[in-house]
Design a protein around this motif. Structure first.
Motif, PDB file in Angstrom:
ATOM      1  N   ALA A 212       0.830  -1.209   0.000  1.00  0.00           N
ATOM      2  CA  ALA A 212       0.000   0.000   0.000  1.00  0.00           C
ATOM      3  C   ALA A 212       0.865   1.261   0.000  1.00  0.00           C
ATOM      4  CB  ALA A 212      -0.922  -0.005   1.221  1.00  0.00           C
ATOM      5  N   ILE A 213       2.002   1.198   0.696  1.00  0.00           N
ATOM      6  CA  ILE A 213       2.920   2.357   0.711  1.00  0.00           C
ATOM      7  C   ILE A 213       3.446   2.600  -0.712  1.00  0.00           C
ATOM      8  CG2 ILE A 213       5.199   3.155   1.511  1.00  0.00           C
ATOM      9  CD1 ILE A 213       4.538   1.796   4.226  1.00  0.00           C
ATOM     10  N   LYS A 214       3.809   1.498  -1.402  1.00  0.00           N
ATOM     11  CA  LYS A 214       4.313   1.639  -2.780  1.00  0.00           C
ATOM     12  C   LYS A 214       3.237   2.278  -3.657  1.00  0.00           C
ATOM     13  CE  LYS A 214       7.592  -2.145  -2.756  1.00  0.00           C
ATOM     14  NZ  LYS A 214       7.490  -3.597  -2.710  1.00  0.00           N
ATOM     15  N   TYR A 215       1.988   1.859  -3.452  1.00  0.00           N
ATOM     16  CA  TYR A 215       0.892   2.412  -4.244  1.00  0.00           C
ATOM     17  C   TYR A 215       0.730   3.902  -3.961  1.00  0.00           C
ATOM     18  CZ  TYR A 215      -3.637   3.192  -6.284  1.00  0.00           C
ATOM     19  OH  TYR A 215      -4.658   3.688  -7.054  1.00  0.00           O
ATOM     20  N   ARG A 216       0.809   4.253  -2.685  1.00  0.00           N
ATOM     21  CA  ARG A 216       0.665   5.671  -2.309  1.00  0.00           C
ATOM     22  C   ARG A 216       1.768   6.516  -2.917  1.00  0.00           C
ATOM     23  NH1 ARG A 216      -1.945   7.582   3.346  1.00  0.00           N
ATOM     24  NH2 ARG A 216       0.145   7.709   4.148  1.00  0.00           N
ATOM     25  N   ASP A 217       2.973   5.917  -2.983  1.00  0.00           N
ATOM     26  CA  ASP A 217       4.119   6.643  -3.542  1.00  0.00           C
ATOM     27  C   ASP A 217       3.932   6.986  -5.019  1.00  0.00           C
ATOM     28  OD1 ASP A 217       5.319   6.619  -1.120  1.00  0.00           O
ATOM     29  OD2 ASP A 217       6.736   4.990  -1.557  1.00  0.00           O
ATOM     30  N   THR A 218       3.112   6.190  -5.726  1.00  0.00           N
ATOM     31  CA  THR A 218       2.886   6.475  -7.155  1.00  0.00           C
ATOM     32  C   THR A 218       1.955   7.672  -7.324  1.00  0.00           C
ATOM     33  OG1 THR A 218       0.944   5.046  -7.335  1.00  0.00           O
ATOM     34  CG2 THR A 218       3.086   4.020  -7.778  1.00  0.00           C
ATOM     35  N   GLY A 219       1.275   8.045  -6.251  1.00  0.00           N
ATOM     36  CA  GLY A 219       0.396   9.220  -6.307  1.00  0.00           C
ATOM     37  C   GLY A 219      -0.949   8.956  -6.964  1.00  0.00           C
ATOM     38  N   SER A 220      -1.254   7.715  -7.328  1.00  0.00           N
ATOM     39  CA  SER A 220      -2.547   7.432  -7.974  1.00  0.00           C
ATOM     40  C   SER A 220      -3.669   7.445  -6.940  1.00  0.00           C
ATOM     41  CB  SER A 220      -2.550   6.052  -8.627  1.00  0.00           C
ATOM     42  OG  SER A 220      -1.273   5.636  -8.914  1.00  0.00           O
ATOM     43  N   THR A 221      -4.872   7.628  -7.429  1.00  0.00           N
ATOM     44  CA  THR A 221      -6.027   7.471  -6.536  1.00  0.00           C
ATOM     45  C   THR A 221      -6.782   6.235  -6.993  1.00  0.00           C
ATOM     46  OG1 THR A 221      -7.146   9.012  -7.944  1.00  0.00           O
ATOM     47  CG2 THR A 221      -6.394   9.850  -5.809  1.00  0.00           C
ATOM     48  N   THR A 222      -7.114   5.382  -6.019  1.00  0.00           N
ATOM     49  CA  THR A 222      -7.646   4.078  -6.376  1.00  0.00           C
ATOM     50  C   THR A 222      -9.090   4.128  -6.890  1.00  0.00           C
ATOM     51  OG1 THR A 222      -8.172   1.907  -5.510  1.00  0.00           O
ATOM     52  CG2 THR A 222      -8.179   3.681  -3.931  1.00  0.00           C
ATOM     53  N   PRO A 223      -9.342   3.522  -8.061  1.00  0.00           N
ATOM     54  CA  PRO A 223     -10.716   3.479  -8.556  1.00  0.00           C
ATOM     55  C   PRO A 223     -11.516   2.344  -7.898  1.00  0.00           C
ATOM     56  CG  PRO A 223      -9.206   2.587 -10.198  1.00  0.00           C
ATOM     57  CD  PRO A 223      -8.392   2.934  -8.995  1.00  0.00           C
ATOM     58  N   ILE A 224     -10.788   1.389  -7.275  1.00  0.00           N
ATOM     59  CA  ILE A 224     -11.496   0.274  -6.641  1.00  0.00           C
ATOM     60  C   ILE A 224     -12.014   0.742  -5.286  1.00  0.00           C
ATOM     61  CG2 ILE A 224     -11.205  -2.032  -5.630  1.00  0.00           C
ATOM     62  CD1 ILE A 224      -8.915  -2.438  -7.645  1.00  0.00           C
ATOM     63  N   ARG A 225     -13.266   0.449  -5.009  1.00  0.00           N
ATOM     64  CA  ARG A 225     -13.817   0.825  -3.695  1.00  0.00           C
ATOM     65  C   ARG A 225     -14.531  -0.393  -3.125  1.00  0.00           C
ATOM     66  NH1 ARG A 225     -14.039   4.953   0.237  1.00  0.00           N
ATOM     67  NH2 ARG A 225     -16.033   4.800   1.280  1.00  0.00           N
ATOM     68  N   LEU A 226     -14.017  -0.888  -2.011  1.00  0.00           N
ATOM     69  CA  LEU A 226     -14.616  -2.048  -1.358  1.00  0.00           C
ATOM     70  C   LEU A 226     -15.661  -1.572  -0.340  1.00  0.00           C
ATOM     71  CD1 LEU A 226     -11.274  -3.956  -0.688  1.00  0.00           C
ATOM     72  CD2 LEU A 226     -12.987  -4.602  -2.376  1.00  0.00           C
ATOM     73  N   PRO A 227     -16.653  -2.417  -0.057  1.00  0.00           N
ATOM     74  CA  PRO A 227     -17.661  -2.003   0.928  1.00  0.00           C
ATOM     75  C   PRO A 227     -17.088  -1.901   2.345  1.00  0.00           C
ATOM     76  CG  PRO A 227     -18.020  -4.268   0.210  1.00  0.00           C
ATOM     77  CD  PRO A 227     -16.891  -3.745  -0.615  1.00  0.00           C
ATOM     78  N   ARG A 228     -17.549  -0.909   3.118  1.00  0.00           N
ATOM     79  CA  ARG A 228     -17.129  -0.740   4.520  1.00  0.00           C
ATOM     80  C   ARG A 228     -18.189  -1.410   5.399  1.00  0.00           C
ATOM     81  NH1 ARG A 228     -13.495   1.288   1.150  1.00  0.00           N
ATOM     82  NH2 ARG A 228     -12.109   2.845   2.048  1.00  0.00           N
ATOM     83  N   PRO A 229     -17.944  -2.649   5.847  1.00  0.00           N
ATOM     84  CA  PRO A 229     -18.992  -3.380   6.552  1.00  0.00           C
ATOM     85  C   PRO A 229     -19.354  -2.795   7.910  1.00  0.00           C
ATOM     86  CG  PRO A 229     -16.928  -4.614   6.546  1.00  0.00           C
ATOM     87  CD  PRO A 229     -16.713  -3.407   5.697  1.00  0.00           C
ATOM     88  N   MET A 230     -20.652  -2.831   8.212  1.00  0.00           N
ATOM     89  CA  MET A 230     -21.213  -2.483   9.533  1.00  0.00           C
ATOM     90  C   MET A 230     -21.169  -0.988   9.856  1.00  0.00           C
ATOM     91  SD  MET A 230     -21.938  -5.568  10.912  1.00  0.00           S
ATOM     92  CE  MET A 230     -22.042  -5.399  12.668  1.00  0.00           C
ATOM     93  N   LEU A 231     -20.697  -0.159   8.928  1.00  0.00           N
ATOM     94  CA  LEU A 231     -20.602   1.252   9.300  1.00  0.00           C
ATOM     95  C   LEU A 231     -21.964   1.933   9.317  1.00  0.00           C
ATOM     96  CD1 LEU A 231     -17.379   2.810   7.790  1.00  0.00           C
ATOM     97  CD2 LEU A 231     -17.927   2.233  10.146  1.00  0.00           C
TER      98      LEU A 231
END
Ligand code: KG4
Ligand code: ZN
Length: 369
Positions: A212-231
């Motif tokens: 995840a750190i490597k992904y953040r370093d690329t500066g991209s914003t993730t198009p994948i959005r997983l459900p946040r259970p129970m919120l």
């Protein structure tokens, strides 16, 4: 008061000497991670066999003696009580620590204290040094308390480990009230299972964090959005993480079919898994904070070493500009060790005759007072 603490509930074998519940005199942890890496997961018999081999050397080192024959004399001279994890955990692993501690207590006549591993995790926050951020002082406070900080309580405590995700209200070091927990997988389990689906083997939450750190370093914003259970459930203080692995499996299969299961896609998924788990943990914890109006938040357990979780808690407190203090143990006290076993025994433990102590793999964590 010096307590010799012994921990062997999962794949670590650990011993420590803790003074007055707050001071680390010694801390030794032997892990069989590499062995489990080889087998692709924790094999209970392998863990227990390795613990049998390492328990006496680990205790010898924690006591600071050179040879095993010096153990009884050293305990007579410098240890006031023995503490041991009796559950919850793997039966074979627990037995190694429990039977060793009973033998030591029987031979030396020292008092024996049985400890609940999950409750004990929280007491890593009582130990020096604890990373403390008090927003009213806007600085890292590095106190060296001789006893549990009186201004810490009441507190909301989140224990996030491989097998547990639990919320407690702590009114004093003796007074704990369970508020809620996971209905299925624990947060650590969700990290571990999704890590395997993403091809990180037995690397668990740490492997996800690094990707995840490597992904953040690329500066991209993730198009994948997983459900946040129970919120969506407003007053619920329970968690559910089992849906996450199904959602990840679906994404992995979709990506594999379109030849899109690339390193970049894996990092992106790791990032989103971490965001999902940490979002749920932070929001539920603050729901408890708002309900009970506490002075501080205590984090503990292996997942509390996650850098994104630590960062999110700080950001959330900054945004709210509250006086709530945040306590997070250093990483080596978040993952399994015997230091917090000794601290718990000092603050909340009860002496029990060694004949009455047994390993309880499914020991309940839903306590009150
Ligand atoms: O508390 P712990 O050492 O053992 C148990 O009592 O279960 O917690 C182990 C869990 C594992 O699920 C592991 O993947 C997770 O803690 N963990 C992490 C990190 N380091 C360990 N999860 C997320 N991020 C990390 N950096
Ligand atoms: Zn643990």
């Amino acid at each position: 008061m010096n307590i010799l603490a012994i921990e062997s509930s999962c794949d670590e074998t650990a011993a420590a000497i803790v003074k007055d519940g707050v001071e680390i005199v010694s801390n030794v942890v032997a892990s069989s991670h590499e062995m489990h890496e080889k087998y692709g997961g924790i094999v209970p018999e392998v863990a227990a066999r390795m613990q049998l081999e390492s328990i006496i050397p680990v205790i010898t080192e924690a006591l600071g003696v050179k040879i095993q024959e010096e153990i009884p004399a050293k305990i007579q001279d410098s240890v006031d009580a023995i503490a041991v994890t009796v559950g919850p955990g793997l039966i074979g692993s627990l037995l190694v620590g429990v039977e060793t501690a009973k033998t030591i207590a029987a031979v030396t006549g020292k008092p024996l204290i049985s400890v609940n591993h999950v409750l004990a995790h929280m007491y890593a926050n009582m130990v020096i040094p604890s990373e403390t951020r008090n927003l009213s002082q806007s600085a890292l406070v590095n106190e060296t308390p001789r006893q549990a900080r009186s201004d810490m309580f009441p507190a909301i405590s989140l224990v996030v480990s491989g097998g547990h995700t639990e919320l407690y209200l702590i009114k004093s070091p003796k007074d704990l009230m369970w508020l809620g927990g996971t209905l299925d997988d624990a947060a650590g389990e969700a990290f571990d299972k999704t890590a395997r689906l993403l091809g990180f083997g037995h690397g668990g939450g740490l492997a996800i964090q690094e990707a995840a750190i490597k992904y953040r370093d690329t500066g991209s914003t993730t198009p994948i959005r997983l459900p946040r259970p129970m919120l969506e459930k407003d007053n619920e203080l329970n968690f559910s993480f089992s849906g996450l692995k199904t959602a990840i499996l679906r994404e992995v299969n979709r990506l594999k079919q379109s030849d899109g299961f690339t390193e970049q896609a894996i990092q992106e998924l790791a990032h989103e898994v971490q965001e999902t788990i940490t979002d749920v943990l932070v929001k539920k914890t603050f729901r408890a904070v708002d309900t009970f109006g506490v002075r501080s938040i205590l984090l503990s357990g292996g997942v509390a070493s996650n850098v994104r979780l630590r960062e999110k808690f700080r950001e959330y407190l900054d945004d709210r500009q509250t006086q709530t203090a945040l306590y997070i143990p250093p990483v080596q006290l978040c993952t399994d060790n015997a230091v917090y076993i000794g601290s718990y025994a000092f603050f909340r433990g009860k002496e029990t005759p060694w004949q009455d102590i047994t390993a309880v793999p499914d020991l309940s964590v839903e306590v009150s007072a």
